[in-house]
Design a protein around this motif. Structure first.
Motif, PDB file in Angstrom:
ATOM      1  N   ILE A 132       0.830  -1.202   0.000  1.00 11.54           N
ATOM      2  CA  ILE A 132       0.000   0.000   0.000  1.00 11.54           C
ATOM      3  C   ILE A 132       0.869   1.258   0.000  1.00 11.54           C
ATOM      4  N   SER A 133       1.900   1.282   0.826  1.00  9.97           N
ATOM      5  CA  SER A 133       2.760   2.465   0.934  1.00  9.97           C
ATOM      6  C   SER A 133       3.470   2.770  -0.377  1.00  9.97           C
ATOM      7  N   THR A 134       3.996   1.726  -1.024  1.00 11.57           N
ATOM      8  CA  THR A 134       4.724   1.962  -2.272  1.00 11.57           C
ATOM      9  C   THR A 134       3.790   2.370  -3.400  1.00 11.57           C
ATOM     10  N   ASP A 135       2.568   1.858  -3.398  1.00 18.03           N
ATOM     11  CA  ASP A 135       1.591   2.292  -4.400  1.00 18.03           C
ATOM     12  C   ASP A 135       1.284   3.780  -4.261  1.00 18.03           C
ATOM     13  N   LEU A 136       1.081   4.237  -3.038  1.00 13.92           N
ATOM     14  CA  LEU A 136       0.770   5.649  -2.813  1.00 13.92           C
ATOM     15  C   LEU A 136       1.947   6.549  -3.177  1.00 13.92           C
ATOM     16  N   ALA A 137       3.154   6.089  -2.890  1.00  6.76           N
ATOM     17  CA  ALA A 137       4.335   6.874  -3.259  1.00  6.76           C
ATOM     18  C   ALA A 137       4.459   6.992  -4.772  1.00  6.76           C
ATOM     19  N   ARG A 138       4.177   5.900  -5.484  1.00  8.74           N
ATOM     20  CA  ARG A 138       4.278   5.935  -6.940  1.00  8.74           C
ATOM     21  C   ARG A 138       3.189   6.806  -7.565  1.00  8.74           C
ATOM     22  N   THR A 139       2.075   6.970  -6.872  1.00 14.11           N
ATOM     23  CA  THR A 139       1.020   7.854  -7.360  1.00 14.11           C
ATOM     24  C   THR A 139       1.538   9.278  -7.561  1.00 14.11           C
ATOM     25  N   ILE A 140       2.332   9.743  -6.605  1.00 18.98           N
ATOM     26  CA  ILE A 140       2.876  11.101  -6.666  1.00 18.98           C
ATOM     27  C   ILE A 140       3.987  11.207  -7.700  1.00 18.98           C
ATOM     28  N   VAL A 141       4.902  10.237  -7.693  1.00 17.68           N
ATOM     29  CA  VAL A 141       6.056  10.289  -8.588  1.00 17.68           C
ATOM     30  C   VAL A 141       5.619  10.284 -10.052  1.00 17.68           C
ATOM     31  N   ALA A 142       4.596   9.502 -10.380  1.00 23.76           N
ATOM     32  CA  ALA A 142       4.164   9.395 -11.776  1.00 23.76           C
ATOM     33  C   ALA A 142       3.720  10.740 -12.340  1.00 23.76           C
ATOM     34  N   LEU A 143       3.178  11.613 -11.485  1.00 25.96           N
ATOM     35  CA  LEU A 143       2.692  12.909 -11.947  1.00 25.96           C
ATOM     36  C   LEU A 143       3.821  13.898 -12.228  1.00 25.96           C
ATOM     37  N   LEU A 144       4.995  13.672 -11.645  1.00 26.74           N
ATOM     38  CA  LEU A 144       6.111  14.599 -11.839  1.00 26.74           C
ATOM     39  C   LEU A 144       6.607  14.607 -13.276  1.00 26.74           C
ATOM     40  N   LEU A 145       6.321  13.533 -14.027  1.00 28.75           N
ATOM     41  CA  LEU A 145       6.746  13.491 -15.427  1.00 28.75           C
ATOM     42  C   LEU A 145       6.012  14.520 -16.278  1.00 28.75           C
ATOM     43  N   LEU A 146       4.929  15.067 -15.749  1.00 27.49           N
ATOM     44  CA  LEU A 146       4.211  16.114 -16.475  1.00 27.49           C
ATOM     45  C   LEU A 146       5.051  17.380 -16.622  1.00 27.49           C
ATOM     46  N   LEU A 147       6.130  17.486 -15.850  1.00 27.70           N
ATOM     47  CA  LEU A 147       6.969  18.683 -15.863  1.00 27.70           C
ATOM     48  C   LEU A 147       8.104  18.612 -16.872  1.00 27.70           C
ATOM     49  N   VAL A 148       8.228  17.493 -17.607  1.00 25.34           N
ATOM     50  CA  VAL A 148       9.305  17.326 -18.587  1.00 25.34           C
ATOM     51  C   VAL A 148       8.846  17.880 -19.932  1.00 25.34           C
ATOM     52  N   HIS A 149       9.534  18.951 -20.402  1.00 26.37           N
ATOM     53  CA  HIS A 149       9.136  19.598 -21.661  1.00 26.37           C
ATOM     54  C   HIS A 149      10.295  19.845 -22.622  1.00 26.37           C
ATOM     55  N   LYS A 150      11.536  19.943 -22.115  1.00 23.44           N
ATOM     56  CA  LYS A 150      12.673  20.319 -22.956  1.00 23.44           C
ATOM     57  C   LYS A 150      13.896  19.519 -22.547  1.00 23.44           C
ATOM     58  N   PRO A 151      14.976  19.552 -23.353  1.00 25.57           N
ATOM     59  CA  PRO A 151      16.177  18.764 -23.032  1.00 25.57           C
ATOM     60  C   PRO A 151      16.713  18.997 -21.624  1.00 25.57           C
ATOM     61  N   GLY A 152      16.586  20.228 -21.129  1.00 28.49           N
ATOM     62  CA  GLY A 152      17.066  20.501 -19.779  1.00 28.49           C
ATOM     63  C   GLY A 152      16.252  19.816 -18.698  1.00 28.49           C
ATOM     64  N   ASP A 153      15.085  19.274 -19.061  1.00 25.25           N
ATOM     65  CA  ASP A 153      14.223  18.592 -18.080  1.00 25.25           C
ATOM     66  C   ASP A 153      14.425  17.077 -18.067  1.00 25.25           C
ATOM     67  N   LEU A 154      15.310  16.583 -18.933  1.00 25.57           N
ATOM     68  CA  LEU A 154      15.476  15.131 -19.020  1.00 25.57           C
ATOM     69  C   LEU A 154      15.907  14.508 -17.701  1.00 25.57           C
ATOM     70  N   TRP A 155      16.656  15.270 -16.891  1.00 18.52           N
ATOM     71  CA  TRP A 155      17.097  14.736 -15.608  1.00 18.52           C
ATOM     72  C   TRP A 155      15.904  14.327 -14.746  1.00 18.52           C
ATOM     73  N   LEU A 156      14.804  15.096 -14.861  1.00 15.83           N
ATOM     74  CA  LEU A 156      13.620  14.778 -14.077  1.00 15.83           C
ATOM     75  C   LEU A 156      12.991  13.468 -14.542  1.00 15.83           C
ATOM     76  N   ALA A 157      13.015  13.222 -15.844  1.00 17.18           N
ATOM     77  CA  ALA A 157      12.500  11.953 -16.364  1.00 17.18           C
ATOM     78  C   ALA A 157      13.331  10.789 -15.830  1.00 17.18           C
ATOM     79  N   TYR A 158      14.645  10.980 -15.758  1.00 16.99           N
ATOM     80  CA  TYR A 158      15.518   9.931 -15.227  1.00 16.99           C
ATOM     81  C   TYR A 158      15.224   9.679 -13.741  1.00 16.99           C
ATOM     82  N   VAL A 159      15.083  10.778 -12.966  1.00 18.68           N
ATOM     83  CA  VAL A 159      14.834  10.635 -11.527  1.00 18.68           C
ATOM     84  C   VAL A 159      13.489   9.966 -11.262  1.00 18.68           C
ATOM     85  N   CYS A 160      12.464  10.375 -11.997  1.00 21.47           N
ATOM     86  CA  CYS A 160      11.144   9.755 -11.820  1.00 21.47           C
ATOM     87  C   CYS A 160      11.182   8.267 -12.133  1.00 21.47           C
TER      88      CYS A 160
END
Length: 452
Positions: free
Chosen positions: A102-130
């Protein structure tokens, strides 16, 4: 087959070795806890494949089709599992498996939404971290789920439960990949990331409905080595991890299974990079198909093949058990799937390549379900989490190296040549297995051999 009079109690009784195995539908109807866990996995796996295809497409688009960027994403998906799976196994053998899921499912709920912030080459690091974080939390979820399934199903229906769990996963891989590619092409990558996030909420709710006591045995049936020890709390997680490794080393059949999986990963580990390069570059443009759609087609073929293989595994396993040919089948199936996969590299069209991939994955799906069930039955419950995660961690460690080397090799060879080499390397695992048992270097306990 007649339904048992008290399915819940008999299904989870680890001593009921002679009870006939339920069919898939009987298992789902009679075992409420398994049904809830299965439904949660179905939803989350659909979201996962939405995310994966969309993430690969997003990285290709933002990085201008860089093979290096794709390789980093694939490694980010593999490395956390490799590094933290042993710790995850120790955690789920000590703490509540239900709470971990249950805990890991809830944590992944938040992390999955952070990929919405990737728009340009400088944001690729965020895709890697997510991707890293999703894999990290996924390692703990998978460890808890794999350790809990044998207790929820019971020994008699473990093969059916495993086959249904994995077949559903790979069916969703097919449809999730296809829908993910279609969604990315028509609605953008953001929609897939939102679907993935919502899927984890549904999964967490499904697991929450399962009683915690049903995810582990109240009274363990242990080996002679563990039964002679007094019951006590182990001092730290390192001791837990070391105990798992000690068990593997002292039990040659378990070590042999892990070794063969590692050898398979030397070639099989490049599958995701190969699918991305063949679909995104080699077959892109054939008959007007886009790169994202071509990648989705290959994943659909692979997922459908694994689904079919898992679905027929129960009947194939029963036949092999009756004939006493289980061990030989595992070796020859690994050889065959490797040669079929190598053949993908010489196929002129995506249709023929997908057909070869489908047949290869059917073969691998049957082999994997039978082999995984054998491993679960060989290992006692109080060590199962650590042994299963060690198996996956070491396999994925080699998978990571295979992916990295494959990405580097594309500077010198074509994706087609890489496919041929990878297929032949994965076939070597079957050859090694057949040699070991032909020379009687490793012999399975008679009881385990009879029950698989």
């Amino acid at each position: 087959m007649q339904a048992v009079s008290n399915p819940q109690s008999e299904i989870r009784n680890p001593k009921s070795h002679t009870m006939p195995s339920l069919t898939y539908m009987q298992l789902l109807r009679s075992n409420r806890s398994f049904r809830r866990l299965w439904l949660g996995q179905v939803v989350s796996e659909l979201g996962n494949w939405f995310y994966f295809i969309a993430a690969l497409g997003l990285v290709r688009a933002v990085s201008n089709n860089s093979a290096g960027a794709t390789t980093i994403v694939l490694l980010a998906r593999l490395i956390p599992f490799t590094m933290f799976a042993p710790l995850a196994g120790a955690v789920v053998d000590r703490w509540s498996r239900r709470t971990v899921m249950i805990s890991t499912d809830l944590a992944r709920t938040i992390v999955a939404l952070l990929l919405l912030l990737v728009h340009k080459p400088g944001d690729l690091w965020l895709a890697y971290v997510c991707t890293l974080l999703l894999s990290f939390f996924g390692a703990f979820f998978e460890a808890a789920k794999n350790a809990a399934v044998p207790n929820i199903t019971g020994d008699g229906d473990l093969l059916a439960g495993n086959a249904l769990m994995f077949s559903s996963r790979f069916l969703l891989m097919s449809f999730g990949a296809a829908l993910g590619g279609w969604t990315a092409s028509h609605f953008g990558y953001q929609a897939a990331f939102i679907v993935n996030s919502l899927s984890f909420v549904v999964s967490a709710y499904s697991v929450w409905l399962i009683p915690d006591r049903e995810t582990r045995q109240d009274s363990l049936v242990v080996t002679n080595e563990t039964s002679s020890r007094p019951s006590r709390r182990r001092p730290n997680y390192w001791s837990d991890i070391r105990e798992g490794w000690t068990y593997i080393i002292r039990h040659p059949p378990v070590a042999a299974i892990l070794g063969v999986n590692i050898l398979w990963a030397t070639g099989g580990g490049a599958i995701n990079l190969i699918s991305d390069r063949l679909g995104g570059l080699v077959f892109a443009g054939q008959n007007g198909i886009s790169g994202d759609s071509a990648v989705a087609v290959l994943y659909f073929a692979a997922g459908m093949g694994l689904f079919v293989g898992m679905m027929i595994a129960r009947r194939v396993g029963t036949y092999l058990e009756f004939r006493g040919r289980t061990m030989g089948f595992i070796g020859w199936a690994l050889v065959l799937q490797g040669f079929l996969f190598a053949g993908i590299g010489v196929m002129p069209t995506i249709v023929l390549a997908s057909l070869m991939l489908f047949i290869s994955r059917v073969t691998l799906g049957v082999e994997f379900a039978i082999q995984e069930t054998l491993l679960m039955r060989l290992v006692p419950d109080n060590l199962r989490g650590r042994v299963s995660t060690t198996d996956r961690a070491t396999e994925l460690l080699i998978w990571s190296f295979s992916t990295a080397i494959a990405g580097w090799s594309l500077r010198a060879i074509t994706p087609r040549m890489l496919t041929v080499i990878s297929g032949l390397l994965s076939a070597s695992a079957g050859i090694a297995w057949l040699i070991m048992f032909a020379l009687n270097r490793v012999r399975l306990p008679q009881r385990a051999d009879e029950r698989i």
